[in-house]
Enzyme design. Sequence first.
Site, short mmCIF file in Angstrom:
data_model
loop_
_atom_site.label_atom_id
_atom_site.label_comp_id
_atom_site.label_asym_id
_atom_site.label_seq_id
_atom_site.Cartn_x
_atom_site.Cartn_y
_atom_site.Cartn_z
N GLU A 112 40.39 -7.10 -30.10
CA GLU A 112 40.84 -7.28 -28.70
C GLU A 112 39.54 -7.95 -27.98
OE1 GLU A 112 42.98 -5.04 -25.08
OE2 GLU A 112 43.10 -4.15 -27.26
N ASP B 136 41.64 -0.59 -15.76
CA ASP B 136 40.54 -0.38 -16.53
C ASP B 136 39.70 0.93 -15.86
OD1 ASP B 136 40.81 -2.08 -18.67
OD2 ASP B 136 39.96 -3.83 -17.47
#
Length: 276
Positions: free
Chosen positions: A49, A60
């Site tokens: 990824e 995040d």
Amino acid sequence: MSRIAATFARLRDEGRAGLIPFVEAFDPDRETSATLLAGMAARGADLIEIGMPFTDPMADGPTIQQAGRRALRAGATLAGTLGLVRDFRAVNDTVPLILMGYLNPILSYGVERFTADAAAAGVDGVIVVDLPTEEADLLLPHLRQHRIDLIRLVAPTTTDERLPVVLNDSSGFVYYVSITGITGTRTASAEDLARDIPRVRKATDMPVAVGFGVRTPAQAATVARFADAAVVASALIDKLAAGLDADGKAPPAIVEAVLDDVAALAAAVRGERRAA
């Protein structure tokens, strides 16, 4: 068969789950992220990824936010991220690459241009965290045209009624966010996964990868008992960040240490048999 489908078919034949490590493009510079990409593939990553740096990453935690800031200071762009993919594909045509990021940079780049360039570079799938299911038609026709998978996120808060709606137009695999929260925090327990993964499987035949909070080989092995892949991100970035020198550069020793962690995670995942 796409690289993602072929990889999960191979994993099924081998009776094991896969490892999906994460690298933030251009963190702390282009050369380091390119080295990490190649090294992860060599150390046992089944898929990789790649984070597309963005100024406002809503999902995040601090670790990946800081990685994104370092990357942007190093000159990261969406075009530059696709360049990393092209360089990787020049030497590795088998390991699937999934871009993870947010919608704004894609819209700024241009959806048709992005999907065409991503396909030409060798991207296999995209995860667009802030793309609502109801607005997927912004990207979906263009991704399908270029045979790029749209991988959707589901979470413990996704209801049984909502699951089929979210997954209806997705492909590749399901990314199961195992916790309610941001990346890099706590991890789901075996009891959580034993309860939640079968619920997701009832809604789809696609493989299920588990991320957000998976940090150690033991935790990755627990995920591998119930799911089709474990995603590890913040722990690897933390290791990298802790070893940066006074100028913000990554010495060879810390890059090697991150890759050693990838190898340990891969070994843990490979050694775990799927729960009945």
